[in-house]
Design a protein around this motif. Structure first.
Motif, mmCIF file in Angstrom:
data_model
loop_
_atom_site.group_PDB
_atom_site.id
_atom_site.type_symbol
_atom_site.label_atom_id
_atom_site.label_comp_id
_atom_site.label_asym_id
_atom_site.label_seq_id
_atom_site.Cartn_x
_atom_site.Cartn_y
_atom_site.Cartn_z
ATOM 1 N N GLN A 260 -83.694 -29.844 21.757
ATOM 2 C CA GLN A 260 -82.501 -30.689 21.756
ATOM 3 C C GLN A 260 -81.340 -30.032 21.013
ATOM 4 O O GLN A 260 -80.198 -30.071 21.479
ATOM 5 C CB GLN A 260 -82.842 -32.031 21.084
ATOM 6 C CG GLN A 260 -81.645 -32.952 20.882
ATOM 7 C CD GLN A 260 -82.021 -34.224 20.142
ATOM 8 O OE1 GLN A 260 -82.863 -34.987 20.606
ATOM 9 N NE2 GLN A 260 -81.406 -34.468 18.977
ATOM 10 N N GLU A 261 -81.630 -29.397 19.874
ATOM 11 C CA GLU A 261 -80.578 -28.827 19.028
ATOM 12 C C GLU A 261 -80.284 -27.367 19.339
ATOM 13 O O GLU A 261 -79.269 -26.828 18.877
ATOM 14 C CB GLU A 261 -80.972 -28.964 17.556
ATOM 15 C CG GLU A 261 -81.147 -30.399 17.092
ATOM 16 C CD GLU A 261 -79.885 -31.217 17.208
ATOM 17 O OE1 GLU A 261 -78.829 -30.745 16.733
ATOM 18 O OE2 GLU A 261 -79.943 -32.337 17.774
ATOM 19 N N GLY A 262 -81.169 -26.709 20.063
ATOM 20 C CA GLY A 262 -80.961 -25.298 20.351
ATOM 21 C C GLY A 262 -81.058 -24.431 19.110
ATOM 22 O O GLY A 262 -80.383 -23.402 18.992
ATOM 23 N N VAL A 263 -81.890 -24.837 18.175
ATOM 24 C CA VAL A 263 -82.081 -24.116 16.911
ATOM 25 C C VAL A 263 -83.540 -23.682 16.814
ATOM 26 O O VAL A 263 -84.446 -24.507 16.950
ATOM 27 C CB VAL A 263 -81.734 -25.025 15.704
ATOM 28 C CG1 VAL A 263 -82.048 -24.322 14.396
ATOM 29 C CG2 VAL A 263 -80.264 -25.435 15.751
ATOM 30 N N ASN A 264 -83.775 -22.376 16.598
ATOM 31 C CA ASN A 264 -85.165 -21.914 16.572
ATOM 32 C C ASN A 264 -85.640 -21.504 15.178
ATOM 33 O O ASN A 264 -86.682 -20.875 15.033
ATOM 34 C CB ASN A 264 -85.377 -20.769 17.563
ATOM 35 C CG ASN A 264 -84.677 -19.496 17.141
ATOM 36 O OD1 ASN A 264 -83.851 -19.511 16.226
ATOM 37 N ND2 ASN A 264 -84.992 -18.402 17.803
ATOM 38 N N GLN A 265 -84.884 -21.860 14.149
ATOM 39 C CA GLN A 265 -85.352 -21.684 12.778
ATOM 40 C C GLN A 265 -85.934 -23.020 12.309
ATOM 41 O O GLN A 265 -85.226 -24.031 12.283
ATOM 42 C CB GLN A 265 -84.213 -21.273 11.848
ATOM 43 C CG GLN A 265 -83.777 -19.829 12.018
ATOM 44 C CD GLN A 265 -82.983 -19.371 10.802
ATOM 45 O OE1 GLN A 265 -83.401 -18.506 10.058
ATOM 46 N NE2 GLN A 265 -81.834 -19.977 10.599
ATOM 47 N N VAL A 266 -87.209 -23.012 11.952
ATOM 48 C CA VAL A 266 -87.911 -24.256 11.618
ATOM 49 C C VAL A 266 -88.576 -24.125 10.256
ATOM 50 O O VAL A 266 -89.304 -23.167 9.988
ATOM 51 C CB VAL A 266 -88.978 -24.602 12.688
ATOM 52 C CG1 VAL A 266 -89.680 -25.906 12.322
ATOM 53 C CG2 VAL A 266 -88.343 -24.702 14.068
ATOM 54 N N ALA A 267 -88.320 -25.114 9.399
ATOM 55 C CA ALA A 267 -88.906 -25.128 8.059
ATOM 56 C C ALA A 267 -89.694 -26.422 7.873
ATOM 57 O O ALA A 267 -89.454 -27.422 8.567
ATOM 58 C CB ALA A 267 -87.805 -25.032 7.004
ATOM 59 N N ILE A 268 -90.645 -26.414 6.947
ATOM 60 C CA ILE A 268 -91.318 -27.646 6.547
ATOM 61 C C ILE A 268 -91.213 -27.764 5.027
ATOM 62 O O ILE A 268 -91.159 -26.756 4.310
ATOM 63 C CB ILE A 268 -92.794 -27.707 7.001
ATOM 64 C CG1 ILE A 268 -93.606 -26.511 6.476
ATOM 65 C CG2 ILE A 268 -92.884 -27.806 8.506
ATOM 66 C CD1 ILE A 268 -95.091 -26.614 6.782
ATOM 67 N N ALA A 269 -91.157 -29.000 4.542
ATOM 68 C CA ALA A 269 -91.003 -29.232 3.111
ATOM 69 C C ALA A 269 -91.667 -30.546 2.733
ATOM 70 O O ALA A 269 -91.974 -31.375 3.591
ATOM 71 C CB ALA A 269 -89.518 -29.261 2.739
#
Length: 334
Positions: A260-269
């Protein structure tokens, strides 16, 4: 002059203090409260009393190990919310007292935003924009992060957080509190495909986990009617199966958010980001989908003052300070 911030975290059942100098976290002192295990969950009144006992020694140790004197401090930061009211009051009152006595600024920090900015304590650090799945005992959110202080919640749980689902399912299996880490441990020796559970369907990027607990309880009750020792005989497989189920629910929405956002940097916290199954699943999807992924060191996944100090650093640079009249906000909006 150096920017030296003393940060205090007291949102739930950990008392923590940290010194951050020019955006570098120098230490991260944490006092964990063991008393809640015997009650099967955090008791707010006991948490507040434990914070009162621990906060002085914890702050003193943080200052000493960072070799910082009171006169060196530029500002005092504290967790303003969300969290337990009594616990927040202890940290807030201590921070206000120091700021007033030293005549230096006070910085109120949003706990969940701090979890996200924990990624900037150590390398590797994500670049903007990135998506962050924040998962803890009280919150489950997918957040788009466009800058240090520019974040947008894309989706969140409408009831229970995933951390609560882990703990409640663990309790149904007779595991002690906190049950999430025990499920993770037992799951390593189990078959994650042994048992299949129903999912809850929510529109968009929102989550719902309350029905998972109910479905799991009903499943166990049916099986125990056939065999009273069912849970004990299948504890590893049950742990692996419910963990896989919850993680799949989390990551299905993350994958949707990436598209949906076109963002391929993914973090978890957040605390649940310490779960080995979730970390493995994220790394597996990173290879499969071509994502660039980020996970803080375990020390910075759970509640800690290091992340409060890091967030306060960016708020300080933006001139975002708080008056002494500021109040803790248990349900502080994002």
């Amino acid at each position: 002059m150096k920017n030296v911030i003393l940060a205090i975290e007291s949102s739930c059942d950990e008392t923590s203090a940290s010194v951050c100098i020019d955006g570098k976290v120098m230490n991260n002192v944490i006092a964990t409260q063991e008393i809640h295990g015997k009650y099967g969950g955090v008791v707010p009144e006991l948490a507040s009393r434990a914070h009162q006992q621990a906060i002085g020694p914890v702050v003193k140790e943080a200052m000493a190990t960072a070799d910082v004197k009171m006169s060196d401090l530029s500002a005092i930061a504290f967790t303003q919310g969300p969290g337990l009211l009594g616990a927040l009051l202890v940290g807030g009152a201590f921070a206000k007292s120091m700021a007033l006595a030293l005549d230096i600024p006070l910085i109120g920090v949003h706990h969940m935003k701090a979890h996200i900015l924990a990624h900037f304590i150590e390398e590797p650090k994500p670049k903007f924009p990135f998506l962050c799945l924040t998962v803890s005992g009280g919150h489950t959110q997918i957040v788009r992060v466009d800058d240090y202080l520019d974040m947008t919640v894309l989706g969140q749980t409408t009831d229970d957080a995933v951390g609560e689902a882990f703990d409640k399912c663990a309790k149904l299996m007779g595991l002690p509190y906190p049950g999430g880490p025990l499920i993770d441990k037992l799951a390593k020796g189990g078959d994650k495909t042994k048992f299949i559970f129903n999912e809850t369907s929510m529109p968009g990027l929102d989550y719902s986990f309350s029905g998972i607990k109910t479905g799991f309880m009903n499943f166990l009750n049916r099986e125990k009617m056939k065999d009273a020792d069912f849970v004990e005989k299948n504890k590893n497989d049950l742990s692996a199966s419910i963990q896989r189920h919850l993680i799949d629910m989390l990551m299905e929405k993350v994958e949707l958010a990436v598209k949906q956002e076109g963002v391929n940097q993914v973090a978890i916290a957040g605390g649940v980001s310490a779960n080995s199954g979730l970390r493995s699943k994220l790394e597996e999807m990173a290879v499969e989908k071509g994502w660039e992924t980020f996970i803080p060191r375990f020390e910075y996944c759970t509640d800690n003052a290091g992340m409060i100090g890091m967030t306060a650093h960016y708020q300080w640079l933006a001139g975002d300070t708080a008056p002494l009249s500021v109040s803790p906000m248990p349900r502080m909006k994002f």
